[in-house]
Design a protein around this motif. Sequence first.
Motif, PDB file in Angstrom:
ATOM      1  N   PRO A 155       0.825  -1.212   0.000  1.00 53.84           N
ATOM      2  CA  PRO A 155       0.000   0.000   0.000  1.00 53.84           C
ATOM      3  C   PRO A 155       0.863   1.268   0.000  1.00 53.84           C
ATOM      4  CG  PRO A 155      -0.840  -1.578   1.590  1.00 53.84           C
ATOM      5  CD  PRO A 155       0.473  -2.121   1.115  1.00 53.84           C
ATOM      6  N   ALA A 156       0.373   2.305  -0.640  1.00 50.62           N
ATOM      7  CA  ALA A 156       1.101   3.569  -0.738  1.00 50.62           C
ATOM      8  C   ALA A 156       1.492   4.083   0.648  1.00 50.62           C
ATOM      9  CB  ALA A 156       0.244   4.608  -1.455  1.00 50.62           C
ATOM     10  N   GLY A 157       2.744   4.442   0.813  1.00 52.69           N
ATOM     11  CA  GLY A 157       3.228   5.005   2.060  1.00 52.69           C
ATOM     12  C   GLY A 157       3.803   4.003   3.034  1.00 52.69           C
ATOM     13  N   VAL A 158       3.572   2.716   2.805  1.00 47.25           N
ATOM     14  CA  VAL A 158       4.089   1.709   3.733  1.00 47.25           C
ATOM     15  C   VAL A 158       5.611   1.585   3.614  1.00 47.25           C
ATOM     16  CG1 VAL A 158       4.104  -0.766   4.260  1.00 47.25           C
ATOM     17  CG2 VAL A 158       1.943   0.430   3.933  1.00 47.25           C
ATOM     18  N   VAL A 159       6.116   1.662   2.376  1.00 48.89           N
ATOM     19  CA  VAL A 159       7.565   1.604   2.147  1.00 48.89           C
ATOM     20  C   VAL A 159       7.965   2.846   1.368  1.00 48.89           C
ATOM     21  CG1 VAL A 159       9.492   0.183   1.401  1.00 48.89           C
ATOM     22  CG2 VAL A 159       7.296  -0.891   1.889  1.00 48.89           C
ATOM     23  N   ASN A 160       8.922   3.604   1.902  1.00 55.12           N
ATOM     24  CA  ASN A 160       9.376   4.843   1.276  1.00 55.12           C
ATOM     25  C   ASN A 160      10.892   4.858   1.218  1.00 55.12           C
ATOM     26  OD1 ASN A 160       6.624   6.542   1.503  1.00 55.12           O
ATOM     27  ND2 ASN A 160       6.974   5.475   3.434  1.00 55.12           N
ATOM     28  N   MET A 161      11.435   5.520   0.203  1.00 56.89           N
ATOM     29  CA  MET A 161      12.885   5.630   0.053  1.00 56.89           C
ATOM     30  C   MET A 161      13.261   7.080  -0.235  1.00 56.89           C
ATOM     31  SD  MET A 161      15.415   3.793  -2.743  1.00 56.89           S
ATOM     32  CE  MET A 161      14.763   4.758  -4.125  1.00 56.89           C
ATOM     33  N   VAL A 162      14.190   7.601   0.554  1.00 57.41           N
ATOM     34  CA  VAL A 162      14.694   8.961   0.372  1.00 57.41           C
ATOM     35  C   VAL A 162      16.215   8.885   0.281  1.00 57.41           C
ATOM     36  CG1 VAL A 162      14.784  11.305   1.263  1.00 57.41           C
ATOM     37  CG2 VAL A 162      12.766   9.893   1.699  1.00 57.41           C
ATOM     38  N   ILE A 163      16.758   9.337  -0.840  1.00 55.66           N
ATOM     39  CA  ILE A 163      18.191   9.261  -1.092  1.00 55.66           C
ATOM     40  C   ILE A 163      18.812  10.629  -0.855  1.00 55.66           C
ATOM     41  CG2 ILE A 163      19.969   8.770  -2.828  1.00 55.66           C
ATOM     42  CD1 ILE A 163      17.714   7.087  -4.261  1.00 55.66           C
ATOM     43  N   GLY A 164      19.894  10.658  -0.075  1.00 57.46           N
ATOM     44  CA  GLY A 164      20.544  11.936   0.179  1.00 57.46           C
ATOM     45  C   GLY A 164      21.747  11.778   1.078  1.00 57.46           C
ATOM     46  N   ASP A 165      22.339  12.906   1.397  1.00 57.24           N
ATOM     47  CA  ASP A 165      23.555  12.929   2.204  1.00 57.24           C
ATOM     48  C   ASP A 165      23.266  12.498   3.642  1.00 57.24           C
ATOM     49  OD1 ASP A 165      26.285  13.447   2.506  1.00 57.24           O
ATOM     50  OD2 ASP A 165      25.928  15.473   3.232  1.00 57.24           O
ATOM     51  N   GLY A 166      24.203  11.742   4.228  1.00 53.73           N
ATOM     52  CA  GLY A 166      24.019  11.246   5.585  1.00 53.73           C
ATOM     53  C   GLY A 166      23.749  12.322   6.619  1.00 53.73           C
ATOM     54  N   PRO A 167      24.566  13.381   6.669  1.00 53.61           N
ATOM     55  CA  PRO A 167      24.325  14.429   7.668  1.00 53.61           C
ATOM     56  C   PRO A 167      22.978  15.136   7.521  1.00 53.61           C
ATOM     57  CG  PRO A 167      26.565  14.556   6.824  1.00 53.61           C
ATOM     58  CD  PRO A 167      25.850  13.566   5.963  1.00 53.61           C
ATOM     59  N   VAL A 168      22.368  15.033   6.346  1.00 56.39           N
ATOM     60  CA  VAL A 168      21.063  15.670   6.131  1.00 56.39           C
ATOM     61  C   VAL A 168      19.934  14.660   6.348  1.00 56.39           C
ATOM     62  CG1 VAL A 168      19.569  16.884   4.490  1.00 56.39           C
ATOM     63  CG2 VAL A 168      22.041  17.344   4.523  1.00 56.39           C
ATOM     64  N   ILE A 169      19.892  13.608   5.536  1.00 55.17           N
ATOM     65  CA  ILE A 169      18.780  12.662   5.597  1.00 55.17           C
ATOM     66  C   ILE A 169      18.958  11.671   6.747  1.00 55.17           C
ATOM     67  CG2 ILE A 169      17.432  10.979   4.318  1.00 55.17           C
ATOM     68  CD1 ILE A 169      17.264  13.882   3.286  1.00 55.17           C
ATOM     69  N   GLY A 170      20.165  11.148   6.927  1.00 59.74           N
ATOM     70  CA  GLY A 170      20.390  10.219   8.027  1.00 59.74           C
ATOM     71  C   GLY A 170      20.158  10.869   9.379  1.00 59.74           C
ATOM     72  N   GLN A 171      20.748  12.031   9.566  1.00 60.56           N
ATOM     73  CA  GLN A 171      20.548  12.748  10.817  1.00 60.56           C
ATOM     74  C   GLN A 171      19.104  13.213  10.952  1.00 60.56           C
ATOM     75  OE1 GLN A 171      22.623  12.816  13.221  1.00 60.56           O
ATOM     76  NE2 GLN A 171      21.658  14.264  14.620  1.00 60.56           N
ATOM     77  N   GLY A 172      18.491  13.559   9.819  1.00 59.06           N
ATOM     78  CA  GLY A 172      17.087  13.956   9.845  1.00 59.06           C
ATOM     79  C   GLY A 172      16.184  12.834  10.316  1.00 59.06           C
ATOM     80  N   ILE A 173      16.488  11.608   9.914  1.00 58.13           N
ATOM     81  CA  ILE A 173      15.736  10.446  10.387  1.00 58.13           C
ATOM     82  C   ILE A 173      15.908  10.284  11.895  1.00 58.13           C
ATOM     83  CG2 ILE A 173      15.752   7.908  10.362  1.00 58.13           C
ATOM     84  CD1 ILE A 173      16.133   8.057   7.328  1.00 58.13           C
ATOM     85  N   ALA A 174      17.149  10.425  12.364  1.00 59.88           N
ATOM     86  CA  ALA A 174      17.414  10.287  13.800  1.00 59.88           C
ATOM     87  C   ALA A 174      16.653  11.321  14.623  1.00 59.88           C
ATOM     88  CB  ALA A 174      18.914  10.400  14.058  1.00 59.88           C
ATOM     89  N   GLU A 175      16.503  12.502  14.087  1.00 56.00           N
ATOM     90  CA  GLU A 175      15.885  13.607  14.823  1.00 56.00           C
ATOM     91  C   GLU A 175      14.368  13.662  14.666  1.00 56.00           C
ATOM     92  OE1 GLU A 175      17.778  17.048  13.226  1.00 56.00           O
ATOM     93  OE2 GLU A 175      19.656  16.749  14.340  1.00 56.00           O
ATOM     94  N   HIS A 176      13.803  13.001  13.689  1.00 57.77           N
ATOM     95  CA  HIS A 176      12.407  13.235  13.313  1.00 57.77           C
ATOM     96  C   HIS A 176      11.427  12.674  14.350  1.00 57.77           C
ATOM     97  CE1 HIS A 176       8.948  13.988  10.855  1.00 57.77           C
ATOM     98  NE2 HIS A 176       9.710  14.452   9.873  1.00 57.77           N
ATOM     99  N   PRO A 177      10.550  13.502  14.875  1.00 59.80           N
ATOM    100  CA  PRO A 177       9.583  13.027  15.873  1.00 59.80           C
ATOM    101  C   PRO A 177       8.556  12.056  15.306  1.00 59.80           C
ATOM    102  CG  PRO A 177       9.090  15.289  15.234  1.00 59.80           C
ATOM    103  CD  PRO A 177      10.420  14.951  14.618  1.00 59.80           C
ATOM    104  N   GLY A 178       8.420  11.998  13.983  1.00 57.73           N
ATOM    105  CA  GLY A 178       7.471  11.090  13.357  1.00 57.73           C
ATOM    106  C   GLY A 178       8.038   9.707  13.094  1.00 57.73           C
ATOM    107  N   ILE A 179       9.282   9.476  13.495  1.00 55.57           N
ATOM    108  CA  ILE A 179       9.904   8.165  13.330  1.00 55.57           C
ATOM    109  C   ILE A 179      10.099   7.553  14.715  1.00 55.57           C
ATOM    110  CG2 ILE A 179      12.033   6.974  12.636  1.00 55.57           C
ATOM    111  CD1 ILE A 179      12.166   8.826  10.241  1.00 55.57           C
ATOM    112  N   HIS A 180       9.588   6.344  14.910  1.00 57.38           N
ATOM    113  CA  HIS A 180       9.496   5.752  16.241  1.00 57.38           C
ATOM    114  C   HIS A 180      10.610   4.766  16.558  1.00 57.38           C
ATOM    115  CE1 HIS A 180       5.454   6.865  14.686  1.00 57.38           C
ATOM    116  NE2 HIS A 180       5.420   7.512  15.841  1.00 57.38           N
ATOM    117  N   GLY A 181      11.382   4.404  15.578  1.00 56.04           N
ATOM    118  CA  GLY A 181      12.517   3.526  15.775  1.00 56.04           C
ATOM    119  C   GLY A 181      13.482   3.691  14.625  1.00 56.04           C
TER     120      GLY A 181
END
Length: 493
Positions: A207-233
């Motif tokens: 289903p749409a939205g269940v699996v998503n892929m975002v490609i980018g620089d580690g300090p931007v996207i990787g760190q953004g994932i670590a910081e994002h309140p909408g990501i639970h693990g």
Amino acid sequence: MATSDKMTSMDAVTVDNYIGGAWMPPTAGRRVPSINPARRNEAVGLVPDSDLNDLNQAVSAANEARRAWRKMTGAQRGALLFKAADLLESRMDEIGRAMTREMGKTLPEAKGETARGAAILRYYAGEGMRPVGDVIPSTDAEALMYTTRVPLGVVGVISPWNFPVAIPVWKMAPALIYGNAVVWKPAAETAVTAALVMACFAEAGFPAGVVNMVIGDGPVIGQGIAEHPGIHGVTFTGSNAVGKKVGQTVLARGAKYQLEMGGKNPIIVAADADLDLAVDATISGGLRSTGQKCTATSRVIVVSDVYESFKAKLLEKVGVLRVGDGLNAETWLGPCASEKQYDTVRRYIRKGTEEGAVLLTGGDAPNDPALKDGFFVTPAVFDRVTPSMTIAREEIFGPVLALIEASDLGEAIELANDTEYGLSASLYTRDLRNVLTFVEELEAGLVRVNAETAGVELQAPFGGMKNSSSHSREQGQAAIEFYTSVKTVFIKP
């Protein structure tokens, strides 16, 4: 960053992010080249250099999708994983070729990794029909008490370039089967391969939205994932420096994290070992994939009685290894995955000689003029390495073996444990007493007897001790511990 005028890009594919069930270009329109490490002037693809706007869209899509996804039965979710496995397997040649062109490992290794990805998907597809809790006796005779498991919500997956299919799949498959939605940040160096993998998930009908892929620089996207309140693990595989930063960031906001980081993996060769088997394991475990495995053999600790004999056999076999383009059927050892990794490996080789280790063979560029434009390093073997030397202590992630002499098995185990890491270790011996001592005393999450240090079976827990991991375990049924939370239920009429 854009391709240079000298870079061959006519065959380069253009890759998009995958967000909310659709392929989407990066919001800012920026792309960077993914380079063929065997030919530095050849771009394999042009991949997104995404920003936080792209990440926010992906997290929003995942949160919107996760509630319906978790309500599906395990069998329904498993059916989609089975479909993804079939698609991945059917495209093994295409994905393997892309992987070889992007990060250099030989084509047989790349195809084997893709097949492993399909096997992992099938294993976790079956998890949808396995028990997830226990009935627990209550002190109240009228009550029913049991446990069940619930998904975390949205899981951020940060995966490295060295296993661009197997590692993200062994993270995403359990996350999905246990009812989580996923936001995946693959390594930009292997983003073309990642897009081919993501296409299998997309075409399987998730289903749409269940699996998503975002490609980018580690300090931007990787760190953004670590910081994002909408990501639970967040599940991460990569370097210690980055992993610790990710873990600290996720911990600070109260989310769950899982880290698999470095290793300085030893193989111990006892006096009674079959030396031919031990040499073959050292070469395979330490030099396949150009040494770019977290479980790769790095320290070769040999008991004095057989040190010289082992060394002679090792040098004889290392000397005939064929270095070249991974697409060449005759190649045994491909290039380092990138110019950055190539420079790192060469720096460690120089450091080894500066600190007094004896370079017995390799460590330089191959003589073949056809390889001059690639990031090739001939496999290096150092003699007379002491435990305090840099090449005996720091993870190199390249085709470098450090020979260390030990007086007996006891000293060999002490030397093996003398590291901040504790991922994988191996012992070659015929003596059961040696085996039991090794298994008991070796400080590593994976210990193998008469088998190379590299190699993980998908149905078994995997993870390290000390600074090699966050002490959690991936793969097998152990994966459920990270991707779910236990809920205790008490019901009384």
